[in-house]
Write a protein that holds these residues in place. Structure first.
Motif, PDB file in Angstrom:
ATOM      1  N   ALA A  18      36.985  -0.985 -22.273  1.00 67.85           N
ATOM      2  CA  ALA A  18      36.715  -2.405 -21.758  1.00 67.85           C
ATOM      3  C   ALA A  18      35.731  -3.259 -22.357  1.00 67.85           C
ATOM      4  N   ARG A  19      35.289  -2.519 -23.884  1.00 61.78           N
ATOM      5  CA  ARG A  19      34.832  -3.760 -25.031  1.00 61.78           C
ATOM      6  C   ARG A  19      35.278  -3.385 -25.825  1.00 61.78           C
ATOM      7  N   ILE A  20      36.318  -2.537 -26.236  1.00 56.92           N
ATOM      8  CA  ILE A  20      36.931  -2.419 -28.113  1.00 56.92           C
ATOM      9  C   ILE A  20      37.590  -4.040 -27.923  1.00 56.92           C
ATOM     10  N   GLY A  21      38.138  -4.680 -27.061  1.00 54.35           N
ATOM     11  CA  GLY A  21      38.558  -6.030 -27.625  1.00 54.35           C
ATOM     12  C   GLY A  21      38.038  -6.688 -27.846  1.00 54.35           C
ATOM     13  N   PRO A  22      37.171  -6.997 -27.402  1.00 50.85           N
ATOM     14  CA  PRO A  22      35.712  -8.001 -27.791  1.00 50.85           C
ATOM     15  C   PRO A  22      35.058  -7.483 -28.544  1.00 50.85           C
ATOM     16  N   ALA A  23      34.776  -6.799 -29.003  1.00 55.77           N
ATOM     17  CA  ALA A  23      34.100  -6.019 -30.496  1.00 55.77           C
ATOM     18  C   ALA A  23      34.665  -6.560 -31.316  1.00 55.77           C
ATOM     19  N   ILE A  55      38.625   1.686 -38.848  1.00 57.45           N
ATOM     20  CA  ILE A  55      39.159   2.813 -38.266  1.00 57.45           C
ATOM     21  C   ILE A  55      38.610   2.517 -36.711  1.00 57.45           C
ATOM     22  N   VAL A  56      39.517   3.069 -35.910  1.00 63.22           N
ATOM     23  CA  VAL A  56      39.060   3.297 -34.971  1.00 63.22           C
ATOM     24  C   VAL A  56      38.849   4.252 -34.050  1.00 63.22           C
ATOM     25  N   VAL A  57      38.079   5.140 -34.053  1.00 62.76           N
ATOM     26  CA  VAL A  57      38.126   6.794 -33.893  1.00 62.76           C
ATOM     27  C   VAL A  57      38.001   6.898 -32.532  1.00 62.76           C
ATOM     28  N   ASP A  58      38.830   7.498 -31.369  1.00 65.15           N
ATOM     29  CA  ASP A  58      39.525   7.802 -30.415  1.00 65.15           C
ATOM     30  C   ASP A  58      38.726   8.850 -30.055  1.00 65.15           C
ATOM     31  N   ASP A  59      38.187   9.478 -29.284  1.00 59.86           N
ATOM     32  CA  ASP A  59      36.812  10.612 -29.684  1.00 59.86           C
ATOM     33  C   ASP A  59      38.457  10.496 -27.887  1.00 59.86           C
ATOM     34  N   GLY A  60      39.063  11.373 -28.075  1.00 61.86           N
ATOM     35  CA  GLY A  60      39.684  11.730 -26.548  1.00 61.86           C
ATOM     36  C   GLY A  60      39.613  11.195 -25.475  1.00 61.86           C
ATOM     37  N   SER A  61      39.394   9.894 -25.203  1.00 60.95           N
ATOM     38  CA  SER A  61      39.000   8.637 -23.949  1.00 60.95           C
ATOM     39  C   SER A  61      40.088   9.014 -23.667  1.00 60.95           C
ATOM     40  N   SER A  62      40.058   8.823 -22.094  1.00 62.06           N
ATOM     41  CA  SER A  62      40.996   8.979 -20.878  1.00 62.06           C
ATOM     42  C   SER A  62      41.389   7.316 -20.542  1.00 62.06           C
ATOM     43  N   ASP A  63      40.851   5.983 -20.702  1.00 64.10           N
ATOM     44  CA  ASP A  63      41.215   5.028 -19.987  1.00 64.10           C
ATOM     45  C   ASP A  63      42.529   3.959 -20.908  1.00 64.10           C
ATOM     46  N   GLY A  64      42.384   4.760 -22.225  1.00 62.18           N
ATOM     47  CA  GLY A  64      43.831   3.616 -22.752  1.00 62.18           C
ATOM     48  C   GLY A  64      43.184   3.267 -23.886  1.00 62.18           C
ATOM     49  N   THR A  65      41.459   3.187 -24.944  1.00 64.62           N
ATOM     50  CA  THR A  65      41.736   2.702 -25.793  1.00 64.62           C
ATOM     51  C   THR A  65      42.466   2.440 -26.638  1.00 64.62           C
ATOM     52  N   ASP A 229      20.434  -4.390 -28.006  1.00 58.67           N
ATOM     53  CA  ASP A 229      20.374  -3.713 -27.053  1.00 58.67           C
ATOM     54  C   ASP A 229      22.139  -3.378 -26.040  1.00 58.67           C
ATOM     55  N   ARG A 230      22.702  -2.999 -25.700  1.00 59.48           N
ATOM     56  CA  ARG A 230      24.297  -3.768 -25.373  1.00 59.48           C
ATOM     57  C   ARG A 230      24.004  -2.417 -23.764  1.00 59.48           C
ATOM     58  N   ARG A 231      24.370  -2.567 -23.140  1.00 59.16           N
ATOM     59  CA  ARG A 231      24.496  -1.960 -21.838  1.00 59.16           C
ATOM     60  C   ARG A 231      25.494  -0.671 -22.313  1.00 59.16           C
ATOM     61  N   GLY A 232      25.525   0.139 -21.388  1.00 60.18           N
ATOM     62  CA  GLY A 232      26.679   1.057 -21.262  1.00 60.18           C
ATOM     63  C   GLY A 232      27.348   2.245 -21.986  1.00 60.18           C
ATOM     64  N   SER A 233      25.954   2.385 -22.761  1.00 59.32           N
ATOM     65  CA  SER A 233      25.372   3.941 -23.193  1.00 59.32           C
ATOM     66  C   SER A 233      25.866   5.237 -22.284  1.00 59.32           C
ATOM     67  N   ARG A 234      26.788   5.846 -23.540  1.00 55.81           N
ATOM     68  CA  ARG A 234      27.458   6.842 -22.748  1.00 55.81           C
ATOM     69  C   ARG A 234      26.250   8.192 -22.765  1.00 55.81           C
TER      70      ARG A 234
END
Length: 271
Positions: A18-23, A55-65, A229-234
């Motif tokens: 949800a956030r990687i594209g805008p970022a 370099i985007v390091v995809d940490d085993g995402s399950s949502d298609g990041t 402060d960006r909401r949505g912290s894991r």
């Protein structure tokens, strides 16, 4: 410094569809602005090196990041000296993802930042400028006038942060006021040395890296930066996380007790 220096920006990402594209839109818009990147091979306060790797390091995402990142046009070709790479790793936490990206990067300067752009990309030249004279540049949300950008966080996050800082300062890092700012830069030699020694993969990895940098004798600069402060912290505070954090803080000086103070060209700290 190299005559044509390079910089790599490592972005750890876990389920950030949800956030990687805008970022990345924000990041590449900044990188492509006229005058942002130096053309004479000298990075400074007003510009970045001409050649940039993201370099985007995809940490085993399950949502298609990772698929979202690979579908971007920047991932298919070098655009005016800027390229985008995706590194996919098994899910093992932010510390592990950052370590993988930092060790994979081969640029002269290597920066890691939060994938949500909590620290805006306009702050990148500040780290690049600091790395002209230091081996490690620590972004800090505490400003020269003493104000703290973290004041916008929810109260419970601020309280937890103060407790964490008190423990980390007393046992591990000493007088480093903001160890957890997710915006740090390194010269390549320092990055590869420090992250190859990293053993903590939880959110405490920042403390371990600062501890190791001090132990190895690298020149460190503290760089006040802008931050939102960006909401949505894991991060989900709870007893399990508290125990993990306490255990990791306790063991850092123990597991690295034999690390020697012999970093190449180290000349102490700079604030």
């Amino acid at each position: 410094m190299p005559t044509d220096p390079t910089i790599a920006i490592v972005l750890p990402a876990y389920n950030e569809a949800a956030r990687i594209g805008p970022a990345l839109d924000e990041l590449f818009e900044f990188l492509m602005r006229p005058g942002v990147r130096e053309r004479d091979g000298t990075p400074g306060a007003d510009g970045l090196p001409r050649l940039v790797q993201v370099i985007v390091v995809d940490d085993g995402s399950s949502d298609g990041t990772a698929d979202i990142v690979r579908a971007r046009s920047e991932a298919n070709a070098v655009h005016d000296g800027v390229r985008l790479d995706v590194l996919t790793v098994p899910h093992a936490g932010k510390g592990a993802a950052v370590r993988a990206g930092m060790l994979a990067a081969d640029a002269d300067f290597i920066v890691f930042a939060d994938a949500d752009m909590a620290t805006p990309p306009t702050q990148l030249p500040l780290l690049a400028a600091a790395l002209n004279h230091a081996d490690v540049a620590l972004g800090s949300r505490i400003q020269p006038d003493g104000s703290d950008m973290r004041a916008s966080q929810p109260l419970f996050r601020r309280i937890l942060g103060r407790i964490f800082h008190a423990l980390a300062s007393a046992w591990v890092v000493g007088p480093v006021a903001d160890t957890q700012c997710g915006f740090k830069g390194f010269r390549r030699g320092a990055a590869h040395d420090l992250f190859a020694r990293q053993q903590v993969t939880s959110i405490v990895f920042d403390v371990e890296i600062v501890f190791l940098a001090r132990r190895r004798g690298y020149r460190m600069a503290v760089v006040p930066i802008d931050w939102n402060d960006r909401r949505g912290s894991r991060m989900r505070p709870g007893p399990g996380l508290a125990l993990r954090v306490a255990w990791d803080l306790l063991r850092i000086p123990v597991v690295h007790r034999r690390v020697e103070h012999d970093a190449p060209h180290a000349e102490g700290e700079r604030g």
